[in-house]
Write an enzyme that holds these catalytic residues in place. Structure first.
Site, short mmCIF file in Angstrom:
data_model
loop_
_atom_site.label_atom_id
_atom_site.label_comp_id
_atom_site.label_asym_id
_atom_site.label_seq_id
_atom_site.Cartn_x
_atom_site.Cartn_y
_atom_site.Cartn_z
N ASP A 55 0.85 -1.19 0.00
CA ASP A 55 0.00 0.00 0.00
C ASP A 55 0.88 1.23 0.00
O ASP A 55 1.76 1.37 0.86
CB ASP A 55 -0.92 -0.01 1.23
CG ASP A 55 -2.02 1.03 1.09
OD1 ASP A 55 -1.71 2.20 0.78
OD2 ASP A 55 -3.19 0.68 1.27
N PHE A 75 1.88 4.11 -11.86
CA PHE A 75 0.49 4.08 -12.32
C PHE A 75 -0.46 3.65 -11.21
O PHE A 75 -1.59 3.22 -11.47
CB PHE A 75 0.36 3.16 -13.56
CG PHE A 75 0.84 3.84 -14.80
CD1 PHE A 75 2.20 4.00 -15.05
CD2 PHE A 75 -0.06 4.38 -15.71
CE1 PHE A 75 2.65 4.66 -16.19
CE2 PHE A 75 0.37 5.05 -16.84
CZ PHE A 75 1.73 5.19 -17.08
N SER A 79 -7.99 6.78 -9.20
CA SER A 79 -8.01 7.25 -10.59
C SER A 79 -9.29 7.98 -10.97
O SER A 79 -9.50 8.27 -12.14
CB SER A 79 -7.80 6.06 -11.53
OG SER A 79 -8.84 5.12 -11.37
N TYR A 140 -9.49 14.96 -7.08
CA TYR A 140 -8.59 14.05 -7.80
C TYR A 140 -7.59 14.87 -8.64
O TYR A 140 -6.37 14.63 -8.58
CB TYR A 140 -9.42 13.12 -8.67
CG TYR A 140 -8.66 12.38 -9.74
CD1 TYR A 140 -7.74 11.39 -9.41
CD2 TYR A 140 -8.88 12.67 -11.10
CE1 TYR A 140 -7.06 10.70 -10.41
CE2 TYR A 140 -8.20 11.98 -12.09
CZ TYR A 140 -7.28 11.01 -11.74
OH TYR A 140 -6.61 10.32 -12.73
N LYS A 144 -3.37 15.30 -8.37
CA LYS A 144 -2.40 15.15 -9.47
C LYS A 144 -1.55 16.42 -9.60
O LYS A 144 -0.36 16.33 -9.96
CB LYS A 144 -3.13 14.83 -10.78
CG LYS A 144 -3.82 13.47 -10.80
CD LYS A 144 -2.82 12.33 -10.72
CE LYS A 144 -3.49 10.96 -10.88
NZ LYS A 144 -2.54 9.86 -10.79
#
Ligand code: NAI
Ligand code: 15L
Length: 270
Positions: A55, A75, A79, A140, A144
């Site tokens: 994790d 990645f 998301s 989100y 980023k």
């Protein structure tokens, strides 16, 4: 470092995800060992692989995860737009854990899966390049932005190179009209990751991830040094997509803004 001199050990966090599954198969030639990781089970390793369940929010586990790694294709993480807490743990604490471990283990380069949602509140009529002010379309997208800024700091302060991929929509096929602009085919994604890993000089680079679609929202002129040339296009799927649903209302925010439906999600904590 060139494509003919692969990395010794390349780490792929997020290997159980939609893109991670694709990259798990396709990144193997880029390294002597591909270490795949996720908090979800990943199954048994194939030859040339190491599998580590981890994790990203667990600082000590992430430190161990980076041991012996010389490059990362990151990645893993939340998301989609959702409540702040999971985003905080995976995309903010998790990315910090990853860069701290990368610094302490001497990792040279990271390819970071950012997102078009860092600039999702620009109108679809605007063309953006790597230098436009950020306009995230949700928590989100904000997370980023954090990853992009953190990676900038780790380059300026510690010299760890990062290529931030502002990925559009990378799926097996074009799903809706918006994706006629944002679509990134899996083959083009793999090529973008390859270019980002092996470009002789990456520094801190921001590049939008999209195929050679006719309706363009983004200009990658400032990432020419990566040498990325998309080969696919959403346009071969245009007729099918346009026949599936009528055009959206012109005053629908999901049609006005580049972030699409993300601009309408939430709030979550009322
Ligand atoms: P996904 O949701 O299918 O996969 C993400 C993976 O990260 C999952 O396997 C999940 O278990 C793992 N993960 C989440 N939190 C974690 C944690 N705390 N510790 C360890 N693993 C964790 O997402 P997808 O589509 O594969 O995207 C991969 C990356 O690319 C994500 O960072 C996403 O934000 C980014 N991206 C993807 C786009 C797309 O079109 N697929 C577009 C823009 C960005
Ligand atoms: C993203 O950032 C998401 O991770 C992906 O699931 C898609 O929603 C994509 O953006 C998009 O904008 O289509």
């Amino acid at each position: 470092m060139t494509a003919s001199t692969p990395f010794n050990r390349l780490l792929l966090p997020g290997a159980a995800g939609g893109l991670g599954k694709v990259l798990r198969r396709r990144l193997a030639p880029f390294a002597r060992v591909l270490r795949v990781s996720d908090r979800e089970p990943l199954g048994a390793p194939v030859p040339g692989e190491e599998v580590v369940q981890c994790d990203l929010g667990d600082r000590d586990a992430v430190f161990e995860l980076l041991e012996g790694v010389d490059a990362v294709a990151h990645f893993g993480g939340i998301s989609v737009e959702t409540r702040f807490e999971p985003i905080l743990q995976s995309n903010i604490v998790g990315v910090h854990n990853l860069y701290e471990a990368a610094r302490r283990h001497g990792v040279r380069r990271v390819v970071f899966a950012s997102s078009n949602h860092v600039t999702g509140f620009y109108k679809v009529t605007q063309t953006l390049d790597a230098d436009v002010p950020l306009r995230p379309d949700g928590l989100y997208g904000v997370s980023k932005c954090f990853g992009e800024n953190l990676s900038r700091f780790y380059f300026d302060r510690y010299g760890i190179e990062t290529v931030c991929l502002r990925i559009g929509s990378s799926f097996p096929e074009v799903r809706d009209r918006r994706m006629l602009s944002t679509f990134l085919s899996y083959d083009d994604l793999v090529e973008l990751v390859r270019c980002s890993l092996f470009a002789p000089r990456a520094g801190h680079t921001i590049v939008y991830g999209f195929s050679d679609n006719a309706d363009k929202w983004w200009d990658n002129g400032k990432a020419e040094h990566l040498g990325f040339r998309p080969r696919d296009s959403a346009d071969v799927q245009r007729a099918r997509v346009e026949s599936q649903a009528p055009p959206p209302r012109a005053d629908d925010p999901a049609a006005l803004y580049q972030g699409g439906a993300f601009v309408k999600v939430g709030p979550f904590d009322d």
